[in-house]
Structures are given as C-alpha cells and as structure tokens.
Design a protein around this motif. Structure first.
Motif, PDB file in Angstrom:
ATOM      1  N   ILE A 150       0.842  -1.171  -0.325  1.00 36.47           N
ATOM      2  CA  ILE A 150       0.123   0.048   0.106  1.00 36.47           C
ATOM      3  C   ILE A 150       0.806   1.207   0.007  1.00 36.47           C
ATOM      4  O   ILE A 150       1.703   1.417   0.804  1.00 36.47           O
ATOM      5  CB  ILE A 150      -1.114   0.029   1.130  1.00 36.47           C
ATOM      6  CG1 ILE A 150      -1.813  -1.141   1.159  1.00 36.47           C
ATOM      7  CG2 ILE A 150      -1.837   1.448   1.254  1.00 36.47           C
ATOM      8  CD1 ILE A 150      -2.846  -1.396   0.145  1.00 36.47           C
ATOM      9  N   ALA A 164      -0.903   4.236  -0.964  1.00 38.03           N
ATOM     10  CA  ALA A 164      -1.813   5.513  -1.323  1.00 38.03           C
ATOM     11  C   ALA A 164      -3.300   5.037  -0.565  1.00 38.03           C
ATOM     12  O   ALA A 164      -3.665   4.214  -0.367  1.00 38.03           O
ATOM     13  CB  ALA A 164      -2.125   5.660  -2.759  1.00 38.03           C
ATOM     14  N   ILE A 220      -1.028   4.985  -9.501  1.00 37.69           N
ATOM     15  CA  ILE A 220      -1.680   4.054  -8.107  1.00 37.69           C
ATOM     16  C   ILE A 220      -2.677   3.379  -8.637  1.00 37.69           C
ATOM     17  O   ILE A 220      -3.214   3.841  -9.771  1.00 37.69           O
ATOM     18  CB  ILE A 220      -2.292   5.481  -7.371  1.00 37.69           C
ATOM     19  CG1 ILE A 220      -1.248   6.277  -7.011  1.00 37.69           C
ATOM     20  CG2 ILE A 220      -3.190   4.682  -6.422  1.00 37.69           C
ATOM     21  CD1 ILE A 220      -1.949   7.574  -6.147  1.00 37.69           C
ATOM     22  N   SER A 256      -3.753   0.799  -3.076  1.00 35.42           N
ATOM     23  CA  SER A 256      -4.364   1.688  -2.471  1.00 35.42           C
ATOM     24  C   SER A 256      -5.324   1.189  -1.510  1.00 35.42           C
ATOM     25  O   SER A 256      -6.269   0.064  -1.882  1.00 35.42           O
ATOM     26  CB  SER A 256      -4.714   2.814  -3.476  1.00 35.42           C
ATOM     27  OG  SER A 256      -5.699   2.350  -4.204  1.00 35.42           O
ATOM     28  N   ASP A 302       0.647  10.905   0.761  1.00 38.20           N
ATOM     29  CA  ASP A 302       0.235   9.626   0.257  1.00 38.20           C
ATOM     30  C   ASP A 302      -1.544   9.639   0.009  1.00 38.20           C
ATOM     31  O   ASP A 302      -1.943   8.611  -0.271  1.00 38.20           O
ATOM     32  CB  ASP A 302       0.607   8.312   0.814  1.00 38.20           C
ATOM     33  CG  ASP A 302       2.193   8.481   0.800  1.00 38.20           C
ATOM     34  OD1 ASP A 302       2.808   8.572  -0.108  1.00 38.20           O
ATOM     35  OD2 ASP A 302       2.773   8.346   1.858  1.00 38.20           O
TER      36      ASP A 302
END
Length: 304
Positions: free
Chosen positions: A169, A171, A231, A236, A280
């Motif tokens: 991860i 974001a 992304i 995310s 982020d």
C-alpha cells in the motif's frame, strides 16, 4: 446543526468549527486547570461543557469555570483558569489565555442560544487498535456492514467487492458515494450491476465507520486513471464518505462534522499502519476521470 464543538486530549483543549481546528483556537492547559483529571480523561467521549456559568462580560484575571457533564447531566469535572485541585492556593491564576476561550464560547452561546457544547475526549486515540488475522481493524469502534434489518452481510459483501490479494500500500484514496446513506451503498455493492466496485471503508452521515473489506484484499475503486498516475487498486486503500451529487447545481454534499472527524481517525490509523504520510492521500477526482470535486474538502492536510 451548530458548527462548534470542543476536543480535549488531557493537555490541550481545542475549538473545532465544522470538525476542523483553527490554529489560533488551541489552548494548552496546566494539569491544575482540571478537577478530577484521571476519571475524566479515561472515560468515553459522551460529554458536554455547560455554558450557563459564562457571564456577559469577560475580564482578564477574573475567575472562570466550565462544568463537564455526562449524558445523564451529572457533573464529572471542571475546567477553570484557577487551581481546580486545591493543592495550592486556589486563587492563583493558572492561565490568563483562558479568557480567550471563554470569550469564544460566550459568542457561541449568544449566537446559537446554546446552553452547552459537545466535548470529545481522547480524540483520535488509536493506541489500542490492532489488525486481526482476517484483516479487520479492532479496538477503534469500526462497525461491520449489515443489511437494513441489522443482519451481518460481511461475507456476502466480500464476495462482491474483494478481488484478490492486495499489494504494498502506497496510497489512500478519498471518495464520495453518490448516495443518501451508507446502507444504500452497501446494498448496491451487493448487486451485479455494481460490477464489483467497492472500498475498504465507508463513513455514514453521522460519522459511523464501516469496514467493508479486509485490508488483505484489493477493492475496485480507482477506475480509469489520469495520464501519468501509477496508483492502482492493488496499491491503495479506498475510503467512501456518504454524499449526494446534485446534477442541477453540479455540487456534492459537504461532509458533516462527524464525517470529517471519523475520516481523520481512519487516516491516522492507516498512515501509522502502512508507514505513509499525508502526501500519500489523494482525492479520487485528482487521479482518475471522475466527477470534479468528488474528494474535495474531506480532509485538510496539515491540520492537527
């Protein structure tokens, strides 16, 4: 709903307007400002500060007292600008800046004819949270999704919105739902017409936080990305804030104070858990081809 509330973490008393703290409205308190500190600080957030003791005229070096009550209107503690614990001379002033706080509360009292203001204790206290073996956050007060009758739909919802193991991860993506309630979105996601879309978290209008998917699985929430955006769903975590979009005015519902508070709590946990920074955090419409403003004004970076 009146925009003002107070927040206290045992050391600093802050004034929140629509869920946000203004930097000039934060008041550091001496421990002697607070009576009954141990019992008060350790309790839940269901407290109010009574405004009926605030006089019409505020003068520096005068003594002021704010009574803290619980949901049963029982007095739990007092915050004052003199020594509340009577360890030394109670007439000694601890903090003259207290008059600034009293003056702001007086204005609020007069403007809204308010007799009390909500007090949030231990705000964003995430020290007791943990992620369980199934990838769900425990100890933070998050709820699992249910149907309209309150029946657990965790497994059924997961069958629709979880899509394989998640990656590293990097974001956090902020969304608005385009719905009237969390329940309507949870119901919609359990429908093949939703095409598997979903997010890990959802925040209802009253600030209730639902964890809709495990942190160990990917959810489909990013969509068609703008040029240069790297992304992905796989890198995310998605958070939905319940809101409606008006096709006539082309405006989204503003987040409620409760939603903003809840969102900051989730984000604080996720930043710590994934070792991320506020850089982020992304608004959905800034990285994907979505309706303008979808992620706007949900989270103000730099606010404490």
């Amino acid at each position: 709903k009146p925009p003002l509330s107070l927040r206290f973490n045992g050391k600093v008393l802050e004034i929140l307007e629509w869920g946000e703290v203004k930097r000039d409205k934060s008041f550091k308190l001496n421990p002697l400002n607070l009576s009954n500190p141990k019992a008060f600080i350790a309790e839940s957030k269901d407290y109010q500060i009574k405004l009926d003791t605030i006089p019409m005229i505020i003068r520096p070096r005068d003594s002021y007292m704010l009574n803290i009550t619980d949901t049963h209107n029982s007095n739990q503690a007092t915050i004052t600008n003199t020594n509340a614990q009577n360890i030394i001379n109670p007439e000694i002033f601890i903090d003259d800046d207290f008059c600034k706080l009293i003056h702001i509360l007086q204005q609020y009292k007069n403007q809204y004819k308010a007799s009390e203001v909500k007090l949030e204790v231990g705000y964003e206290n995430i020290s007791n949270y943990y992620v369980d073996s199934e990838g769900y956050i425990q100890g933070a007060g998050f709820k699992l999704p249910t149907d309209s009758k309150g029946n657990d739909v965790k497994i059924n919802l997961a069958n629709f919105i979880e899509h394989g193991e998640i990656g590293k991860i990097r974001a956090i993506i902020l969304h608005r739902t385009m719905s009237k309630s969390a329940q309507s979105s949870i119901d919609w996601w359990q429908n093949h017409k939703a095409k598997g879309a979903g997010t890990h978290f959802m925040i209802d209008k009253d600030g209730t936080i639902y964890q809709c998917a495990t942190l160990y699985k990917t959810t489909w929430h990013v969509g068609a990305r703008k040029k240069g955006i790297t992304i992905t769903n796989n890198t995310s975590i998605g958070i939905e804030v319940v809101a409606w979009y008006d096709d006539k005015t082309h405006k989204w519902d503003e987040a409620t104070r409760e939603q903003k508070i809840a969102l900051r709590k989730i984000i604080k946990i996720l930043l710590k858990h994934y070792n991320l920074t506020e850089n982020d955090i992304y608004e959905h419409d800034k990285i994907a081809n979505k309706t303008a403003g979808e992620g706007a004004n949900l989270y103000i970076k730099g606010e404490k």
